[in-house]
Every structure is written in structure tokens, then in C-alpha cells.
Write an enzyme that holds these catalytic residues in place. Structure first.
Site, PDB file in Angstrom:
ATOM      1  N   CYS A 157      11.322   8.712  77.950  1.00 23.39           N
ATOM      2  CA  CYS A 157      10.098   9.553  77.680  1.00 23.39           C
ATOM      3  C   CYS A 157       9.994  10.578  78.803  1.00 23.39           C
ATOM      4  O   CYS A 157      10.025  10.530  79.867  1.00 23.39           O
ATOM      5  CB  CYS A 157       8.971   8.743  77.601  1.00 23.39           C
ATOM      6  N   CYS A 176       6.523   9.968  81.030  1.00 25.26           N
ATOM      7  CA  CYS A 176       6.436   8.921  81.972  1.00 25.26           C
ATOM      8  C   CYS A 176       7.745   8.122  82.390  1.00 25.26           C
ATOM      9  O   CYS A 176       7.894   7.345  83.175  1.00 25.26           O
ATOM     10  CB  CYS A 176       5.389   7.678  81.284  1.00 25.26           C
ATOM     11  N   CYS A 197      19.670  17.407  60.900  1.00 25.52           N
ATOM     12  CA  CYS A 197      18.330  17.835  60.627  1.00 25.52           C
ATOM     13  C   CYS A 197      17.760  18.583  61.330  1.00 25.52           C
ATOM     14  O   CYS A 197      16.745  19.195  61.359  1.00 25.52           O
ATOM     15  CB  CYS A 197      17.357  16.608  60.284  1.00 25.52           C
ATOM     16  N   CYS A 236       5.563   6.894  72.589  1.00 26.55           N
ATOM     17  CA  CYS A 236       5.870   6.284  73.741  1.00 26.55           C
ATOM     18  C   CYS A 236       5.006   5.149  73.732  1.00 26.55           C
ATOM     19  O   CYS A 236       3.726   5.260  74.292  1.00 26.55           O
ATOM     20  CB  CYS A 236       5.986   7.052  75.150  1.00 26.55           C
ATOM     21  N   CYS A 251       2.747   5.346  77.431  1.00 28.99           N
ATOM     22  CA  CYS A 251       1.960   6.327  77.872  1.00 28.99           C
ATOM     23  C   CYS A 251       1.342   7.057  76.486  1.00 28.99           C
ATOM     24  O   CYS A 251       0.393   7.736  76.695  1.00 28.99           O
ATOM     25  CB  CYS A 251       2.498   7.348  78.722  1.00 28.99           C
ATOM     26  N   HIS A 261       3.535  11.702  72.096  1.00 28.13           N
ATOM     27  CA  HIS A 261       4.108  11.893  70.859  1.00 28.13           C
ATOM     28  C   HIS A 261       5.573  12.059  70.911  1.00 28.13           C
ATOM     29  O   HIS A 261       5.917  12.945  71.729  1.00 28.13           O
ATOM     30  CB  HIS A 261       3.509  12.892  70.170  1.00 28.13           C
ATOM     31  N   HIS A 268       8.944  11.294  64.637  1.00 25.30           N
ATOM     32  CA  HIS A 268       8.518  10.476  63.402  1.00 25.30           C
ATOM     33  C   HIS A 268       9.805   9.716  63.130  1.00 25.30           C
ATOM     34  O   HIS A 268      11.035  10.137  63.379  1.00 25.30           O
ATOM     35  CB  HIS A 268       8.107  11.367  62.139  1.00 25.30           C
ATOM     36  N   ARG A 296      15.908   6.595  60.585  1.00 22.00           N
ATOM     37  CA  ARG A 296      16.175   7.629  61.366  1.00 22.00           C
ATOM     38  C   ARG A 296      15.142   8.042  62.016  1.00 22.00           C
ATOM     39  O   ARG A 296      14.066   8.407  61.470  1.00 22.00           O
ATOM     40  CB  ARG A 296      16.591   8.829  60.367  1.00 22.00           C
ATOM     41  N   CYS A 356      13.518  10.670  64.281  1.00 17.86           N
ATOM     42  CA  CYS A 356      13.612  12.157  64.450  1.00 17.86           C
ATOM     43  C   CYS A 356      12.800  12.421  65.375  1.00 17.86           C
ATOM     44  O   CYS A 356      11.411  12.331  65.427  1.00 17.86           O
ATOM     45  CB  CYS A 356      13.224  12.875  63.041  1.00 17.86           C
TER      46      CYS A 356
END
Length: 129
Positions: A48, A51, A66, A96, A99, A102, A105, A117, A119
Site C-alpha cells: 500500500c 501505509c 487492461c 487496504c 488504512c 482505495h 476494483h 482480476r 485491477c
């Protein structure tokens, strides 16, 4: 949701800078095919960017064509899943678990044996050898 790592949004903004803050804390998305880790396949771990928690191992990374880094599994317990009904779609957002930042997806259209998958935005992760 209460997370192990707690900071104010002002603290996150100061730590991350505006570009990463937009992705990690405001649920933004980087443009496809622009991220540092999209076609990155060295051995190591992806953590992440907010964090430092290890989220994905390089063995689970693949090229999904993609435009974003793709993984077929996360490290158990490190990713949180939230229903996302934004932008006229029903998707599963990944955060995560330490913390609440975002990451991107997850979809059930993966080409590997897991059928999954993840992404992920490059700006939401850091690579460690």
C-alpha cells in the site's frame, strides 16, 4: 470502518501529495497505460502506497491488457471488499485493510485459474524487492 492506521485527511494529504491523495483517499482512477507498475514484472511485493502494508506478491501479477496492474489474488486478510455502485455500475472496490485507502476494483473475469482480476492503480501501490 475503524482501521489499524488512523490519520486525518489533512495528514494523509500532507504525506501522500495531491496526486496519490486523489487516488488513495478520494477513490480516483489513473488513466490506463500510464502507471509505473502496469507492465512491471520483477520479483517482490506490492505494498500500500499510503501505509506500506504488503498486499500482493509478484507471483500473482499478470498482464490483463487492461492498462492497470493486475493480480489474480491478494495476500489473505490484507484487502477489504466494498460494494461500489458509482458511475452507473455495480463493482467491488478494494481497499487496504490496514488504512482504508482505495486500491482499485476486483472483477471475476480473470484469465488465470483463480478467475479473479484485481485491477489496481499504480499510484496506490509501491514495489519492494
Amino acid at each position: 470502518m475503524s482501521y489499524k492506521i488512523q490519520k486525518t485527511e489533512e495528514e494523509w494529504k500532507a504525506q501522500l501529495g495531491l496526486e496519490k491523495y486523489k487516488i488513495l483517499r478520494q477513490k480516483g482512477t489513473e488513466f490506463p497505460h500510464t502507471g509505473e507498475y502496469n507492465l512491471h514484472f520483477e520479483k517482490g511485493n506490492y505494498c500500500c502506497a499510503a501505509c506500506g502494508e504488503v498486499l500482493f506478491e509478484s507471483d500473482s501479477k499478470f498482464d490483463a491488457h487492461c492498462g492497470w496492474p493486475s493480480f489474480d489474488q491478494s495476500i489473505p486478510g490484507k484487502v477489504e471488499y466494498i460494494k461500489d455502485a458509482s458511475h452507473g455500475m455495480i463493482r467491488t472496490e478494494i481497499l487496504c485493510a490496514s488504512c482504508g485507502s482505495h486500491l482499485g476494483h476486483v472483477f471475476d473475469d480473470g484469465p488465470t485459474e483463480t478467475g479473479i482480476r484485481y485491477c489496481v492503480n499504480s499510484l496506490s501501490i509501491d514495489f519492494k524487492e
